[in-house]
Design a protein around this motif. Structure first.
Motif, PDB file in Angstrom:
ATOM      1  N   HIS A   1       1.101  -0.878  -0.074  1.00 53.11           N
ATOM      2  CA  HIS A   1      -0.312  -0.231  -0.218  1.00 53.11           C
ATOM      3  C   HIS A   1       0.678   1.412   0.188  1.00 53.11           C
ATOM      4  O   HIS A   1       1.583   1.283   0.459  1.00 53.11           O
ATOM      5  CB  HIS A   1      -0.883  -0.262   1.387  1.00 53.11           C
ATOM      6  N   ASP A   2       0.521   2.356  -0.360  1.00 56.67           N
ATOM      7  CA  ASP A   2       1.259   3.802  -0.105  1.00 56.67           C
ATOM      8  C   ASP A   2       0.189   4.351   0.597  1.00 56.67           C
ATOM      9  O   ASP A   2      -0.355   5.329   0.431  1.00 56.67           O
ATOM     10  CB  ASP A   2       1.559   4.523  -1.628  1.00 56.67           C
ATOM     11  N   LYS A   3       0.328   4.997   1.575  1.00 60.47           N
ATOM     12  CA  LYS A   3       0.333   6.621   2.697  1.00 60.47           C
ATOM     13  C   LYS A   3       0.616   7.194   2.862  1.00 60.47           C
ATOM     14  O   LYS A   3       2.465   7.467   2.130  1.00 60.47           O
ATOM     15  CB  LYS A   3       0.297   4.776   4.329  1.00 60.47           C
TER      16      LYS A   3
ATOM     17  N   GLY B   1      -8.079  -5.192   3.216  1.00 61.18           N
ATOM     18  CA  GLY B   1      -7.389  -4.179   2.595  1.00 61.18           C
ATOM     19  C   GLY B   1      -8.691  -5.019   1.538  1.00 61.18           C
ATOM     20  O   GLY B   1      -9.490  -6.180   1.008  1.00 61.18           O
TER      21      GLY B   1
ATOM     22  N   TYR C   1      -1.381  -5.577  -7.808  1.00 62.73           N
ATOM     23  CA  TYR C   1      -1.688  -4.459  -7.274  1.00 62.73           C
ATOM     24  C   TYR C   1      -0.393  -3.525  -7.740  1.00 62.73           C
ATOM     25  O   TYR C   1      -0.253  -2.645  -7.238  1.00 62.73           O
ATOM     26  CB  TYR C   1      -2.244  -4.756  -6.480  1.00 62.73           C
TER      27      TYR C   1
END
Lengths: 354, 354, 354, 354, 354
Positions: free
Chosen positions: C117-119, C147, C183
């Motif tokens: 994921h990018d946060k 998710g 993803y």
């Protein structure tokens, strides 16, 4: 730099097996020499037409046909037809930018090696492609130009001394490979001298040209590597004796060439490491010199700037500057100046800049 | 930089086998051409509807269907249905950012290679995905745009000369692969010229743009590497002849392409090494120039600072400065100044800064 | 940096199989969802107690139990007991700093992958551990937080379209892996944009922050590498079909994920190379700017130092300085000064410093 | 640096199997403890003479003899004689600079691992050699000093809970290995904190000591690597279960330790990459600061040198300098000076140096 | 640097098996010593003519013939003839730039190792080639000069203690190998001390010579690596016991030497890493010092340039400069000057340059 793949693009789009010579034409006239021998007899001849060679085809003696100069495509075509060589082999012989390789065509082996020469003033290393075709009773060798590296072998065959005349075509191939690899060490020694010389120069008197020479040696190493590394695999696979054309007794000798090849690779790698190290040394010596230059500048500036300021102060034209009137003003200023300068110098002494 | 994986994210979450074209749409209208041949006959046709191709399915002749332009997904779907192609194969054909690979689906082989082109003023290298499907009597080739690299092969089929018309579908596949790899050398030679030009510029006249050009070439190499390296494995596994679709006689030819691929890889690696070396040279030439600049500054400062100081001293306005009254004071000061300057210059001479 | 192994030390000295959740607690309440399906029927339920799941154990339908949130150790214990999971498996599920791996426990496979994921503002990439347990008729998936990467798969099961409902648990596992890997490309594309942006900034306007951003991207790559590299081996060993739980037909699909994984690795490696190159460019642009600064300084100093010296000379107060009395002394000095300055500038022009 | 092979040279020339303790003497008196257990019974004793241990030799229970302190060579000699240990094993136990290894002597396995500790103010990591000898019903462990890493295992044996008492000597060995490897993470976490701290310091406030700390951490990593890398092979070969002394059920557990080892290696490698990156950042931050310093110098010099020159001009003592007589000469000069200064500053502003 | 392949080129073109000694002639007169022993008897003799050795050929006792000095080619020829040694073996013995290797000639093994010595003031490491020929009941060892590394083994044979007299020729070979490898650690420890010393010097007082010493150590490591790395393979292949000449019981001992070799390699690699790290430290310490120098210069220039300018202003000779007439003009200017200086210093204080 002229060594980067060139002329190869001419072949794009042509059918496989098209015979086009790629490489600089190095000799005027192709030269064909035949050596035919067994333990008891020996024939040597230089022929004009390749057809003269075909009479040796079915004889049990070992026939070594050496061809210098590849641009007359017809010679190769005829030879290929007579001995049943695969068109791709003929194409590869003419394609002088092959990497060293070994191909097993059951009835014969096709081996490509690089012969090294050094040319010109800077001792630039050049690689010439040598193709060998080894059958049960024949060896064909193809060179771009007439090299004399094989001369000692011819001499040994002529004299009839030693093992060579008693053994088969595989041993002749071994001898040719051995002669090529042995000559690598001649080249490597010369390079080693250049590396040593450069290393000494680097320590005693590094110049801008030194950097270029390092760069030059480095690309020389890249080039050598390309020529020597694949040889390891080539000779390794010959030595493992997967082909019935290579006899057990010859295997031992091939192992010896294999060892030499690894030694040559080792040496090239060592040179590479040394040359890389030199670049680091060069760069840091440049930095060191910059440091030295900056120290000189800083010392001069630090000593003279305050003094010039002081002189400037007493060069001002104010009406009311009591010091100017003092009897000992001038010597006093000198004293102060010398004092300031001395303090600065002591400071630099302490900082080990002097 | 536009070459980094893009558009791929569109597919995240979709079921496998979903047919979506990923890549720039490069032609207006897909173009379908059929070449059907055996040793005796030859048909060539450009068709509008893919269904026209299906009549060749059960003929023993070799059928080569070439499709330029992939965005009309329907064509592929119908072809896949007719010939029983796996949905993942169809998906991969449309996915133009595949790395070169070979997949064996028993009844047919699926091969992905990259065809290289150079475009634009800076000669940027572009890669186009070419997908090949090879069955017992057919070859399908899929291109994003109409490339002319395959034209010589068509010509050879038309003319009926050479081996091509006599051999099967596997030999046709070989010819297509060979044409693609041969064209790599055209690209590599152009790159080689840029590398050489840059190397010369680096030595004679390094500029800030030189650095950017080095960087540019470097990323060009990264890109090429990605396109060429996996090919080695692809052709290697084809050559080892694990599939019954590849005949023994074709294997020898595939080994030849394999050699060319390794040569291309070798060249790319050599270029990489050379470009890396250039960066080092560039950096140290920058350092050298800095050194040169600093030396000029230091020499000027070291010569003139003491002199200016001296001039400042005798510009002071002290009442009692005996030197000012001397008859020969002024020439004396000049003598001292010239002496100091000369000493400095001799010092720099000795230090080899001049 | 918060990604370096943490909390692991809590377990030192504890017996194997001790269930302690290592990782940040990411959801308030664990969420358990069940999807049970075959070609004809389909049940979906969110349960509160894990015991509700056990009724599906002996049904022939495929049961997918997804658990979001791992900190309630009891759930896992009960599940493990009911399905006979090895204590080490349960321990590893809770240990969220595993590297991707596949373990074959004969009755079931245990697979660990990382979901990316990018946060946050800087788009920092985070990795969440997803554990899969695959049996003959069940798949358990464990996530630290909920998710939505698996949502499309649920949708596909619900709709009943496509292959998914017709295939077994192994195909479901494939779908989950595929969704995760797909993803990755979303993340990689975003990273690619940052790399591109940085590269442009580097050329047009390099700043000190640029360096930090390069460093940041570099450690991002190190992190990504750690998450993606081992996946190659994991999926590779699944694909080779060593377990009877994986059917032949699914193998082809796994090969597809395998290809995607290699593509993802390739992209990460390319990014790494590009980011490394950027550092070199940055450093040499810093050097270049230093050079430019030094040139300005040197030019100014070299022009004005001799002039100031000259002015100083005629500022001296010697009684006998004939030049001072000259009618044209002053204009003459100006002429000399302008001359000296011009000579200097011409010199710099010639040296290409201007 | 005290970690580089030392004392080893004492052994040069001695016959193999000569028992000499190499390493710092770490405890006063060797301590021998025995734990003898099976599922039902449990004995623990600390003995003075090693002979007391021999009574357990032929009992079916698992006997764990732990010896802290190796300098009393006699103990080892007697133990070796009683259990028939190979003299080379005894020699290696005393040779505390072994790299982790596993040797299979058919009747017993000899395993060497490194236990890590951190000591001193700077948190320097130290490695202690732990030798394990594993037979069908015994485990001997040899440590240089008394470590408490094994204490939890003793506790588990005493309490009789869990799997340990029910399993054989191989499971005990596993537990000891697991405890050692688990403790690596404690060390690694501390190191991770130092790396993080350093990275932050590097960005906010880089100092000369930062460089030394980076260098220090780097050699710490080299050291850790040497201790952890070979373990992979050691545990890998144990896990593959080539020895009949390792039971199938234990294999699963060993795979778990194997995973942990790889994770530890991964972490060390990540740290290495991070520390390498830091050096680059440090170096370029040094360059950046140099740039900043040089800019200040250049601005000052460029602004004031022309001004000082101007002032110098009007400080000349020529008789005929019309400007000096002007009514507004002085203010005019100031105006010019301020103008020149302003132009310079605007120039620097435009060049983004201010 | 004299260690780069030399003299090798003399052999180019000669037939294989030509006996030419390549290497520096190190002893005046070759020295031949014989040790003949079994468990019960023992003979030691120094002979003048190699023929005296041949009487031991058919005895069942173990015969160790040691020859120091290789330049008398005749000795080798006779020995080779008597024992049936392959000409290539004899050639390799004389060729003292072999890399360590093992060759199995069925009736005997040929092993080449390097014995290390350190010589001269700078402790330069030198490698001497030791060739071993091992048959069923004999060991021949060939050295370039008389080394005393084998003396302890002779002593052990003489004394008859230990295992040596009871075992065969293979164990003797092991002992010789072991003695050579053990001596590596003596050399490595000395090198380690130099590395440590250098590292300390680097931190406390880096000098220009430090750089040269680093470079020197680095090439020392390259050299050591070349000598030690191949040994791994040599002893590894001996240990795997592929030759019937090596008995099972000796294998265990060979594994021990194998471990030592790997340890030696590990140490060399660690040294290499450390020395590489040092270069980085050196370079950045040079940069740091440059920074320090530049700061001093900048501070001095920044403080004194404005002041000198001010002094220059009031040194101008304009008729109308009201400030010059002021009563407190001079003290005022001083005040301004001190103020400006103080502001500058505060600025530098704030920037942490002071």
């Amino acid at each position: 730099m002229a060594r980067v793949t060139k002329g190869r693009s001419k072949k794009a789009g042509l059918p496989p097996g098209t015979l086009i010579h790629i490489g600089a034409r190095k000799v005027e006239e192709p030269k064909i020499t035949i050596l035919d021998y067994d333990e008891n007899q020996f024939h040597e001849r230089e022929v004009k037409a390749i057809e003269e060679c075909f009479i040796f085809k079915d004889k049990p003696t070992v026939t070594w046909i050496n061809i210098d100069g590849l641009h007359q495509v017809g010679i190769l075509e005829k030879l290929g037809e007579c001995y049943g060589l695969h068109p791709l082999v003929l194409e590869d012989i003419l394609n002088t930018d092959q990497r060293p390789k070994m191909e097993d065509y059951a009835e014969y082996l096709y081996v490509v090696v690089k012969m090294l020469h050094d040319k010109g003033k800077r001792g630039e290393v050049e690689a010439e492609q040598v193709s060998l075709i080894v059958g049960p009773n024949f060896v064909f060798s193809f060179q771009e130009s007439g090299g004399d590296v094989f001369e000692p072998i011819r001499e040994r065959i002529r004299s009839g001394k030693g093992r060579l005349r008693k053994m088969g075509a595989d041993y002749l191939m071994y001898s040719l490979l051995d002669a090529s690899v042995d000559y690598y060490f001649v080249i490597l020694e010369k390079l080693g001298e250049r590396v040593e010389f450069l290393e000494e120069e680097l320590v005693t008197n590094p110049k801008t040209q030194t950097l270029q020479e390092i760069h030059h040696l480095k690309s020389e190493m890249i080039f050598l590597r390309k020529a020597v590394w694949p040889l390891r695999e080539v000779i390794g696979s010959l030595e493992r004796g997967e082909s019935p054309l290579i006899q057990k007794t010859t295997s031992v000798y091939l192992r010896d060439v294999y060892d030499h090849t690894i030694q040559a690779i080792d040496t090239v790698e060592t040179f590479r490491d040394m040359v890389s190290g030199m670049l680091d040394i060069y760069l840091s010596s440049v930095s060191n010199r910059l440091n030295a230059v900056m120290k000189v500048l800083t010392i001069i500036a630090t000593v003279f700037m305050p003094l010039t300021f002081l002189a400037g102060v007493y060069g001002m034209n104010f009406k009311h500057m009591p010091e100017l009137e003092w009897r000992w003003g001038y010597p006093l200023v000198w004293t102060v100046m010398i004092g300031v300068g001395a303090v600065m110098l002591i400071y630099f002494k302490k900082k080990k800049w002097l």
